[in-house]
Design an enzyme around this catalytic site. Structure first.
Site, PDB file in Angstrom:
ATOM      1  CE1 TYR A  71      -3.428  -2.921   0.752  1.00 57.69           C
ATOM      2  CE2 TYR A  71      -4.379  -0.973  -0.248  1.00 57.69           C
ATOM      3  CZ  TYR A  71      -4.456  -2.316   0.058  1.00 57.69           C
ATOM      4  OH  TYR A  71      -5.555  -3.041  -0.326  1.00 57.69           O
ATOM      5  NE  ARG A 113      -3.184  -0.013  -4.955  1.00 62.77           N
ATOM      6  CZ  ARG A 113      -4.429  -0.392  -4.644  1.00 62.77           C
ATOM      7  NH1 ARG A 113      -4.627  -1.379  -3.783  1.00 62.77           N
ATOM      8  NH2 ARG A 113      -5.468   0.217  -5.165  1.00 62.77           N
ATOM      9  CG  ASN A 119     -11.325   4.656  -8.840  1.00 64.12           C
ATOM     10  OD1 ASN A 119     -11.457   3.450  -9.057  1.00 64.12           O
ATOM     11  ND2 ASN A 119     -11.492   5.568  -9.791  1.00 64.12           N
ATOM     12  CB  VAL A 120      -8.712   3.523  -2.552  1.00 62.23           C
ATOM     13  CG1 VAL A 120      -9.803   2.487  -2.316  1.00 62.23           C
ATOM     14  CG2 VAL A 120      -7.546   2.892  -3.322  1.00 62.23           C
ATOM     15  CG  ASP A 121      -7.665   7.464  -7.355  1.00 65.32           C
ATOM     16  OD1 ASP A 121      -7.628   6.827  -8.428  1.00 65.32           O
ATOM     17  OD2 ASP A 121      -8.579   8.263  -7.059  1.00 65.32           O
ATOM     18  CG  HIS A 150     -14.189  -0.310  -2.899  1.00 61.27           C
ATOM     19  ND1 HIS A 150     -13.941  -0.813  -4.152  1.00 61.27           N
ATOM     20  CD2 HIS A 150     -15.407  -0.793  -2.562  1.00 61.27           C
ATOM     21  CE1 HIS A 150     -14.959  -1.569  -4.546  1.00 61.27           C
ATOM     22  NE2 HIS A 150     -15.865  -1.562  -3.594  1.00 61.27           N
ATOM     23  CB  THR A 161     -16.204   0.027 -13.004  1.00 62.58           C
ATOM     24  OG1 THR A 161     -16.221  -1.145 -12.162  1.00 62.58           O
ATOM     25  CG2 THR A 161     -17.613   0.329 -13.485  1.00 62.58           C
ATOM     26  CB  SER A 162     -14.073  -4.825 -14.857  1.00 66.46           C
ATOM     27  OG  SER A 162     -13.972  -4.951 -13.438  1.00 66.46           O
ATOM     28  CB  ALA A 194     -12.739   8.009 -18.559  1.00 67.95           C
TER      29      ALA A 194
END
Ligand code: APR
Length: 250
Positions: A72, A75, A107-109, A124, A192-193, A235
């Site tokens: 993490y 990341r 997203n967690v960014d 998330h 998103t998948s 996007a």
């Protein structure tokens, strides 16, 4: 209209102009053009031998807290060096062009907030926040040569404030997102998948509520056949073109 601008269906522009409630669900594809790897893309650099779904779990953290903390940290550094892209900025602009806008991200960014989006639900969590793994309160991590750092209050290891596989989503987040989806007039599924639940159930709740479903993705997903409009492309190109069409600038 520049030749390269993606085609935005006039019917979609009309539906957006008539819409009261617009909801956008985003996944890692919206951050890809900021240089943040998507989740199921081959891991780059040091971590290519690990399966992220084996790292983003409570069991992995119990088994090897140092490895998970360092993954993490890698990341977090990646995200720290990233900037919001034109797709993030277009969503912040869209929020100001419609009566009611809810942005739900997997997203967690934290890039949507940095792009200026205000009403953001982070299903998330957020990798830039650190919490005590026992008390789940926010803690500013101290540097340590024995990672992970520990909670100054109770001594438990610190962890990123993200949702791991098998964990509950933040209290109220899914309820808020579900209600917004059910009440939406236009629902966007972006980058998103559509593979991970419960987030992937939101477009179906929107359809059940009578919404127009729009998918923005570089490629097909299991959701594509259900979409009323499929805007295939990046996007960072499609979303600015959508906003320009809505503003009537084309
Ligand atoms: N523009 C639009 N879509 C893109 C782009 C782009 N530039 N680049 C990639 N995509 C699409 C891919 O085609 C894919 O459908 O983004 C999607 C990324 O899918 P995943 O890597 O599965 O990421 P995501 O859908 O966000 O994963 C959902 O799963 O692993 C968990 O918690 C993790 O939040 C994550 C969740």
């Amino acid at each position: 209209m520049s030749a390269a601008a993606p085609d935005i269906p006039p019917r979609l522009v009309e539906e957006l102009r008539a819409a009261r409630h617009v909801v956008a669900l985003t996944g890692s594809g919206v951050s890809a053009e900021s240089g943040v790897p998507t989740f199921r893309e081959a891991q780059t650099g040091l971590w290519e031998r690990y399966d992220p779904q084996q790292l983003a779990t409570p069991e992995a953290f119990l088994r090897d807290p140092r490895l998970v903390w360092e993954w993490y940290s890698w990341r977090r550094r990646l995200v720290g060096g990233a900037e919001p892209n034109a797709g993030h900025r277009a969503l912040a602009a869209l929020e100001r062009l419609v009566p009611s806008f809810t942005l739900v991200t997997q997203n967690v960014d934290g890039l949507h907030g940095r792009a200026g989006s205000r009403n953001v639900t982070e299903l998330h969590g957020n990798i830039t926040r650190t919490v005590c793994s026992a008390e789940r309160v926010a803690v500013e991590p101290e540097d340590t040569d024995e990672p992970p750092p520990v909670c100054p209050g109770c001594g438990a290891p610190l962890r990123p404030d993200v949702v791991w596989f098998g964990e509950m989503l933040p209290a109220g987040a899914m309820e808020l997102a579900s209600e917004a989806a059910r009440n939406s007039d236009v629902f966007f599924s972006i980058g998103t998948s559509s593979l991970v639940y419960p987030a992937a159930s939101l477009p179906h709740e929107a359809l059940a509520g009578g919404a127009t479903l729009v998918e923005v993705n570089a490629g097909p997903t299991p959701l594509t056949p259900r979409a009323d409009h499929v805007l295939q492309g990046r996007a960072g190109e499609v979303l600015p073109a959508l906003v320009e069409a809505l503003r009537g600038e084309i």
